[in-house]
Write a protein that holds these residues in place. Structure first.
Motif, PDB file in Angstrom:
ATOM      1  N   ASP A   1       1.106  -1.021  -0.081  1.00  0.00           N
ATOM      2  CA  ASP A   1      -0.210  -0.050  -0.021  1.00  0.00           C
ATOM      3  C   ASP A   1       0.834   1.328   0.473  1.00  0.00           C
ATOM      4  O   ASP A   1       0.507   2.532  -0.443  1.00  0.00           O
ATOM      5  CB  ASP A   1      -0.908   0.209   1.329  1.00  0.00           C
ATOM      6  CG  ASP A   1      -1.731   1.326   1.429  1.00  0.00           C
ATOM      7  OD1 ASP A   1      -3.319   0.867  -0.421  1.00  0.00           O
ATOM      8  OD2 ASP A   1      -2.342   1.904   1.771  1.00  0.00           O
ATOM      9  N   SER A   2       1.831   1.030  -0.383  1.00  0.00           N
ATOM     10  CA  SER A   2       2.997   2.053   0.062  1.00  0.00           C
ATOM     11  C   SER A   2       2.761   3.043  -1.039  1.00  0.00           C
ATOM     12  O   SER A   2       2.615   2.345  -2.328  1.00  0.00           O
ATOM     13  CB  SER A   2       4.889   2.717   0.374  1.00  0.00           C
ATOM     14  OG  SER A   2       5.313   1.391  -0.612  1.00  0.00           O
ATOM     15  N   PRO A   3       3.403   4.505  -1.439  1.00  0.00           N
ATOM     16  CA  PRO A   3       3.642   4.791  -2.329  1.00  0.00           C
ATOM     17  C   PRO A   3       4.697   4.785  -3.618  1.00  0.00           C
ATOM     18  O   PRO A   3       4.584   4.632  -5.213  1.00  0.00           O
ATOM     19  CB  PRO A   3       3.625   6.903  -2.295  1.00  0.00           C
ATOM     20  CG  PRO A   3       3.252   6.769  -0.178  1.00  0.00           C
ATOM     21  CD  PRO A   3       3.812   5.101  -0.166  1.00  0.00           C
ATOM     22  N   SER A   4       6.143   4.059  -3.038  1.00  0.00           N
ATOM     23  CA  SER A   4       6.315   3.306  -3.986  1.00  0.00           C
ATOM     24  C   SER A   4       5.859   2.603  -4.483  1.00  0.00           C
ATOM     25  O   SER A   4       6.495   2.369  -5.873  1.00  0.00           O
ATOM     26  CB  SER A   4       8.073   3.291  -3.206  1.00  0.00           C
ATOM     27  OG  SER A   4       8.262   3.825  -2.481  1.00  0.00           O
ATOM     28  N   ILE A   5       4.997   1.172  -3.992  1.00  0.00           N
ATOM     29  CA  ILE A   5       4.918  -0.084  -4.480  1.00  0.00           C
ATOM     30  C   ILE A   5       3.243   0.879  -5.741  1.00  0.00           C
ATOM     31  O   ILE A   5       3.182   0.464  -6.972  1.00  0.00           O
ATOM     32  CB  ILE A   5       3.971  -0.725  -3.509  1.00  0.00           C
ATOM     33  CG1 ILE A   5       5.704  -1.291  -2.968  1.00  0.00           C
ATOM     34  CG2 ILE A   5       3.718  -2.319  -5.269  1.00  0.00           C
ATOM     35  CD1 ILE A   5       6.639  -1.766  -3.760  1.00  0.00           C
ATOM     36  N   MET A   6       2.825   1.519  -5.213  1.00  0.00           N
ATOM     37  CA  MET A   6       1.672   2.098  -6.337  1.00  0.00           C
ATOM     38  C   MET A   6       1.862   3.106  -7.517  1.00  0.00           C
ATOM     39  O   MET A   6       1.042   2.706  -8.573  1.00  0.00           O
ATOM     40  CB  MET A   6       0.025   2.430  -5.260  1.00  0.00           C
ATOM     41  CG  MET A   6       0.108   2.087  -4.252  1.00  0.00           C
ATOM     42  SD  MET A   6      -1.100   0.397  -5.367  1.00  0.00           S
ATOM     43  CE  MET A   6      -0.874  -0.725  -4.768  1.00  0.00           C
ATOM     44  N   ARG A   7       2.510   3.587  -6.714  1.00  0.00           N
ATOM     45  CA  ARG A   7       3.129   4.618  -7.693  1.00  0.00           C
ATOM     46  C   ARG A   7       4.413   4.906  -8.985  1.00  0.00           C
ATOM     47  O   ARG A   7       4.661   5.745  -9.032  1.00  0.00           O
ATOM     48  CB  ARG A   7       2.581   6.441  -7.494  1.00  0.00           C
ATOM     49  CG  ARG A   7       0.750   6.500  -7.505  1.00  0.00           C
ATOM     50  CD  ARG A   7       0.729   6.183  -8.956  1.00  0.00           C
ATOM     51  NE  ARG A   7      -0.924   6.455  -9.065  1.00  0.00           N
ATOM     52  CZ  ARG A   7      -1.687   6.406 -10.017  1.00  0.00           C
ATOM     53  NH1 ARG A   7      -0.988   6.745 -11.172  1.00  0.00           N
ATOM     54  NH2 ARG A   7      -2.884   6.635 -10.262  1.00  0.00           N
ATOM     55  N   GLY A   8       5.498   4.141  -7.628  1.00  0.00           N
ATOM     56  CA  GLY A   8       7.014   4.325  -7.828  1.00  0.00           C
ATOM     57  C   GLY A   8       7.750   3.166  -9.425  1.00  0.00           C
ATOM     58  O   GLY A   8       7.101   3.062  -9.818  1.00  0.00           O
ATOM     59  N   SER A   9       8.466   4.022  -9.871  1.00  0.00           N
ATOM     60  CA  SER A   9       9.280   3.014 -11.147  1.00  0.00           C
ATOM     61  C   SER A   9       9.883   2.254 -10.781  1.00  0.00           C
ATOM     62  O   SER A   9       9.695   1.812  -9.233  1.00  0.00           O
ATOM     63  CB  SER A   9      10.462   4.541 -10.875  1.00  0.00           C
ATOM     64  OG  SER A   9      11.373   4.791 -10.471  1.00  0.00           O
ATOM     65  N   PHE A  10      10.572   1.334 -12.012  1.00  0.00           N
ATOM     66  CA  PHE A  10      10.274   0.416 -11.453  1.00  0.00           C
ATOM     67  C   PHE A  10      11.615  -0.535 -12.072  1.00  0.00           C
ATOM     68  O   PHE A  10      11.916   0.007 -13.407  1.00  0.00           O
ATOM     69  CB  PHE A  10       9.713  -0.832 -12.322  1.00  0.00           C
ATOM     70  CG  PHE A  10       9.863  -2.707 -12.300  1.00  0.00           C
ATOM     71  CD1 PHE A  10       9.592  -2.877 -14.033  1.00  0.00           C
ATOM     72  CD2 PHE A  10       9.369  -3.369 -11.453  1.00  0.00           C
ATOM     73  CE1 PHE A  10      10.400  -3.992 -13.621  1.00  0.00           C
ATOM     74  CE2 PHE A  10       9.976  -4.465 -10.533  1.00  0.00           C
ATOM     75  CZ  PHE A  10      10.073  -4.871 -12.718  1.00  0.00           C
ATOM     76  N   ASN A  11      12.919  -0.625 -11.742  1.00  0.00           N
ATOM     77  CA  ASN A  11      14.088  -1.172 -12.062  1.00  0.00           C
ATOM     78  C   ASN A  11      13.898  -2.578 -11.635  1.00  0.00           C
ATOM     79  O   ASN A  11      14.272  -3.367 -10.487  1.00  0.00           O
ATOM     80  CB  ASN A  11      15.090  -0.826 -11.642  1.00  0.00           C
ATOM     81  CG  ASN A  11      14.902   1.101 -12.383  1.00  0.00           C
ATOM     82  OD1 ASN A  11      15.081   0.632 -13.548  1.00  0.00           O
ATOM     83  ND2 ASN A  11      14.420   2.252 -11.385  1.00  0.00           N
ATOM     84  N   MET A  12      14.999  -3.913 -12.157  1.00  0.00           N
ATOM     85  CA  MET A  12      14.735  -4.695 -11.629  1.00  0.00           C
ATOM     86  C   MET A  12      16.432  -5.272 -12.601  1.00  0.00           C
ATOM     87  O   MET A  12      17.124  -5.078 -13.641  1.00  0.00           O
ATOM     88  CB  MET A  12      14.123  -5.817 -12.892  1.00  0.00           C
ATOM     89  CG  MET A  12      14.354  -6.320 -13.818  1.00  0.00           C
ATOM     90  SD  MET A  12      12.987  -7.049 -15.126  1.00  0.00           S
ATOM     91  CE  MET A  12      13.776  -7.013 -16.741  1.00  0.00           C
ATOM     92  N   TYR A  13      16.791  -6.420 -11.672  1.00  0.00           N
ATOM     93  CA  TYR A  13      18.069  -6.290 -11.206  1.00  0.00           C
ATOM     94  C   TYR A  13      19.265  -8.558 -11.356  1.00  0.00           C
ATOM     95  O   TYR A  13      17.640  -8.876 -10.800  1.00  0.00           O
ATOM     96  CB  TYR A  13      18.932  -6.055 -10.391  1.00  0.00           C
ATOM     97  CG  TYR A  13      19.042  -4.419  -9.885  1.00  0.00           C
ATOM     98  CD1 TYR A  13      19.347  -3.495 -10.661  1.00  0.00           C
ATOM     99  CD2 TYR A  13      17.711  -4.022  -9.197  1.00  0.00           C
ATOM    100  CE1 TYR A  13      19.383  -1.860 -10.739  1.00  0.00           C
ATOM    101  CE2 TYR A  13      17.245  -2.991  -9.274  1.00  0.00           C
ATOM    102  CZ  TYR A  13      18.010  -1.690  -9.796  1.00  0.00           C
ATOM    103  OH  TYR A  13      17.972  -0.506 -10.013  1.00  0.00           O
ATOM    104  N   SER A  14      19.732  -8.115 -11.823  1.00  0.00           N
ATOM    105  CA  SER A  14      20.272  -9.892 -12.062  1.00  0.00           C
ATOM    106  C   SER A  14      21.645  -9.356 -10.827  1.00  0.00           C
ATOM    107  O   SER A  14      22.601  -8.197 -11.958  1.00  0.00           O
ATOM    108  CB  SER A  14      20.612 -10.115 -13.243  1.00  0.00           C
ATOM    109  OG  SER A  14      20.771 -11.579 -13.228  1.00  0.00           O
ATOM    110  N   ILE A  15      21.805 -10.327 -10.404  1.00  0.00           N
ATOM    111  CA  ILE A  15      23.236  -9.888  -9.176  1.00  0.00           C
ATOM    112  C   ILE A  15      23.322 -11.270  -8.763  1.00  0.00           C
ATOM    113  O   ILE A  15      23.414 -12.456  -8.683  1.00  0.00           O
ATOM    114  CB  ILE A  15      22.084  -9.405  -7.640  1.00  0.00           C
ATOM    115  CG1 ILE A  15      21.622  -8.462  -7.789  1.00  0.00           C
ATOM    116  CG2 ILE A  15      23.514  -8.823  -6.853  1.00  0.00           C
ATOM    117  CD1 ILE A  15      20.824  -7.470  -6.843  1.00  0.00           C
ATOM    118  N   ASN A  16      24.755 -10.931  -8.558  1.00  0.00           N
ATOM    119  CA  ASN A  16      25.921 -12.053  -8.471  1.00  0.00           C
ATOM    120  C   ASN A  16      25.711 -13.298  -9.300  1.00  0.00           C
ATOM    121  O   ASN A  16      25.651 -14.322  -8.974  1.00  0.00           O
ATOM    122  CB  ASN A  16      25.706 -12.301  -6.904  1.00  0.00           C
ATOM    123  CG  ASN A  16      25.995 -12.023  -5.746  1.00  0.00           C
ATOM    124  OD1 ASN A  16      26.241 -10.612  -5.751  1.00  0.00           O
ATOM    125  ND2 ASN A  16      26.110 -11.935  -4.893  1.00  0.00           N
TER     126      ASN A  16
END
Length: 568
Positions: free
Chosen positions: A466-481
Motif C-alpha cells: 500500500d506504500s506510494p513507492s509500490i502503488m506509483r513508483g518507478s520500476f527497475n530490475m537487476y540480475s545480481i551476483n
C-alpha cells in the motif's frame, strides 16, 4: 630692533647680527603646563609668503593672530564664530505641521496608495498561480488496481466463512463465474444473483466472468432458418464430395479436444461452428453483438462492478473460412491434433479489437471505471487486443510465475522483461502462488496479485504494497551476483525506496546492493521490512538497519528492504 631680539617675520636686521636670548628650561616647562588648550602653535614663518594659508580660510572669516613673546614664537588664532549645518526640525516645529490639512491629506494618500498597490500585487500573484500550467497529480489507483483480487471457484463453498477469509486477505474484488448460459432470461431473483449480496455487504466488489461465445437460446430458430435468427450462428455448407461419401466439414478447423470444430445439422443440412462443443454465436452480426451488450448492462444493474470474458480469443473467425496452416515443427503432434495447426484463422483475429471496445465502453459508462478483462493470458498476438495502439482490456493476466524447482534468474528476467518491455503492459494481473516467496514477488511487482481464498494472509506484506513507492513508483530490475539473485526496486520521489530480492538458487549468497542499484548510496544502509520463512539468517532482524554492501540471502528465500534514495 635690538641685537638680542628676533623679528616676528623671521628676517634678521641687515646691519645687526642675528641673535636670541635662550629661555630657561624651567620657564619652558612652566609655560607648557599652564598653556591654555585653545592656543595653537604656529610654525615659524617662511622666508616668502605665497598666500596659500589665506586661501584655506573662508573669505568672509577674519583670522586674528595674537603673538605671545613668552611662548617663543607661539601665536593664538581667533577664527571667529563657526557656522553649523542644518540638522532638521525639532519636535515642537514638526508638531506645527501635524494637523495641517495639506500634510494630513498627503499622509492619507500615501497610506491608501500603499495598501492598494499591496493588494494588487497579491492579486497578481494569485492570478499567476491560477494561470500557470498545472502539474496534475496522477489519478489514484482504482480498487481493482490496488488489489489483491481473489478468484472464487464456481464449485467452492460460498458460505460466510469464505467471505470472512477474503476480508482477512484484504481483497478489494472477487471474480465469480456465471454458472448458466449468459443469454437466458434471468433477474434479481436468480439464486446466483442473490448470492452476490454477501460480497457487497462486506464492500467486496464483484467481477462477473461470462462466456460470451456460445448459447442455445436462439439455436433452434436459427437451425430452422428463422429470418431474424438465421444468422445468429456461424453456418457453412458441407464440403462438396463427388465420390458419394457423407458430408464433410467445410475446412480443417480443429477444437482443443482434437476433434473437428464443426457439427452437422440434419435439419438445416449445414455445419455449425462449435469449437467448445456448443453452437458458437456469430459476432459479425451486429444484432448478436448488441445482445451481449444487453447482458453486460443487466449484470451491472444488479451490482456487478466489472466483467471478465471467457473464451475471448475465439470470438471471431475468418470470414473466408480458410484452412489452418500446420506448424513447421509439430513434434509429437499429428494431423488433426490441435497442436498441429497455428490457428491464425480462428483465434486472436486482428479485428477483435473493435468488438471488445464496444463492450468495454458499456462497462466504463455504467460503472465507476470498473475493469473489463479477459480470462486468458495475453501471450499470443497481443495486437488483437489493441485499438489505436492502446490495450482495450484491463489487467492482462500473467500466470507465468509458477514456483518450480528449476526456476532461475534468467527465466524471471525474461518473463518480466517481456511483460513490461516487449508487451508494454503497465499494470498486469499476476497470478500468485501458495509459496510465500512468490507472494512477495507478485505482490510488489507493478500490477495486481490474483489470489485464491486458500492463500495465506500477510498483513505486513499488504502494508508494504500500500506504500506510494509500490502503488506509483518507478520500476527497475537487476540480475545480481552472476545471475544468482533476482531483484527489483520501486521508487517514488519523496518516499523511501523498496527493494525486493529473491534467491532461487541452492546456495546462500551475500549481496553488495550499491554495486547494482544506483539509487542506493555507496555508504548507505537498508532497513529490513520482511523476509520469507525460508530466510534463515540469524543475524538479520526485521526493522533493523544494516550496511547495504553486505546483505546475506539464504537459498530459496526472499527479502524486502527499504532505503533512502540518492538525491541528485
Amino acid at each position: 630692533m635690538d641685537g638680542n631680539k628676533l623679528e616676528l617675520t623671521g628676517k634678521p636686521t641687515p646691519d645687526v647680527p642675528t641673535s636670541y636670548k635662550a629661555i630657561p628650561e624651567a620657564d619652558m616647562e612652566e609655560e607648557a603646563v599652564t598653556r591654555p588648550k585653545s592656543l595653537v602653535k604656529s610654525k615659524p614663518a617662511t622666508p616668502e609668503v605665497d598666500g596659500a594659508d589665506e586661501k584655506m580660510l573662508p573669505k568672509e572669516e577674519e583670522v586674528k593672530v595674537s603673538p605671545n613673546e613668552k611662548q617663543n614664537g607661539d601665536a593664538k588664532l581667533d577664527i571667529g564664530e563657526l557656522k553649523t549645518a542644518f540638522v532638521g526640525l525639532t519636535k515642537e516645529e514638526l508638531m506645527k505641521y501635524a494637523n495641517d490639512p495639506f500634510w494630513v491629506r498627503l499622509r492619507w494618500f500615501l497610506f491608501i496608495t500603499f495598501w492598494i498597490l499591496w493588494g494588487l500585487m497579491l492579486l497578481g500573484a494569485i492570478l499567476i498561480i491560477l494561470a500557470a500550467p498545472k502539474c496534475n497529480p496522477p489519478p489514484p489507483r482504482t480498487w481493482w488496481e490496488k488489489g489483491p483480487i481473489a478468484e472464487v471457484d464456481q464449485d467452492s463453498d460460498n458460505s460466510d466463512s469464505i467471505v470472512q477469509k477474503l476480508k482477512d486477505l484484504s481483497v478489494t474484488g472477487v471474480i465469480v463465474s456465471w454458472p448458466d448460459d449468459a443469454y437466458i432470461d434471468f433477474d434479481e431473483t436468480h439464486d446466483f444473483i442473490k448470492s452476490l449480496k454477501k460480497y457487497k455487504d462486506e464492500d467486496i466488489n464483484v467481477i462477473m466472468e461470462v462466456e460470451a461465445g456460445y448459447s442455445h437460446v436462439w439455436f433452434n430458430k436459427s437451425e430452422y432458418k428463422d429470418p431474424e435468427f438465421s444468422n445468429y450462428y456461424i453456418w457453412q455448407p458441407p464440403k462438396d464430395m463427388s465420390n458419394g461419401e457423407g458430408p464433410h466439414p467445410p475446412n480443417n478447423w480443429v477444437s482443443m479436444n482434437n476433434n473437428s470444430s464443426w457439427k452437422f445439422s440434419d435439419k438445416r443440412n449445414e455445419y455449425y461452428y462449435a469449437p467448445t462443443g456448443q453452437p458458437h454465436l456469430n459476432f459479425r452480426n451486429p444484432n448478436v453483438t448488441d445482445r451481449f451488450s444487453d447482458i453486460i448492462n443487466k449484470f451491472l444493474r444488479y451490482g456487478v462492478g466489472g466483467i471478465r470474458l471467457r473464451g475471448a480469443s475465439n470470438l471471431l473467425v475468418d470470414e473466408k473460412f480458410t484452412d489452418e496452416v500446420n506448424v513447421q515443427n509439430p513434434g509429437d503432434c499429428v494431423l488433426n491434433d490441435y497442436c498441429f495447426y497455428i490457428h491464425s484463422h480462428t483465434e486472436n483475429l486482428n479485428d477483435l479489437g473493435p468488438l471488445l471496445k464496444k463492450w468495454r465502453d458499456v462497462v466504463k459508462n455504467k460503472t465507476d471505471n470498473g475493469p473489463f478483462m479477459i480470462s486468458e493470458d495475453l501471450n499470443a498476438n497481443i495486437e488483437a487486443y489493441k485499438l489505436n495502439s492502446s490495450y482495450i482490456v484491463d489487467l492482462p493476466l500473467q500466470s507465468h510465475f509458477v514456483f518450480k524447482p528449476n526456476i532461475n534468474v534468467a527465466n524471471m528476467l525474461h518473463i518480466v522483461n517481456t511483460t513490461f518491455t516487449a508487451n508494454n503492459f503497465t499494470w498486469p494481473l499476476w497470478k500468485a502462488n501458495s509459496s510465500s516467496e512468490w507472494d512477495i514477488v507478485t505482490y510488489l511487482l507493478p500490477g495486481t496479485p490474483l489470489i485464491t481464498p486458500s492463500s495465506l494472509a500477510n498483513k505486513d506484506l499488504l502494508k508494504i504494497r500500500d506504500s506510494p513507492s509500490i502503488m506509483r513508483g518507478s520500476f527497475n530490475m537487476y540480475s545480481i551476483n552472476e545471475d544468482t539473485v533476482f531483484a527489483f526496486s520501486r521508487v517514488m520521489a519523496g518516499n523511501p525506496g523498496i527493494l525486493v530480492a529473491f534467491n532461487p538458487s541452492e546456495n546462500r549468497t551475500v549481496v553488495n546492493f550499491p554495486a547494482y542499484v544506483q539509487e542506493i548510496p555507496h555508504d548507505g544502509e537498508v532497513t529490513v521490512l520482511l523476509f520469507t520463512k525460508s530466510y534463515n539468517e540469524t543475524d538479520i532482524s526485521v526493522n533493523v538497519k544494516y550496511d547495504a554492501k553486505s546483505i546475506p540471502i539464504s537459498s530459496k528465500s526472499a527479502i524486502v528492504l527499504s532505503y533512502v534514495p540518492k538525491t541528485e
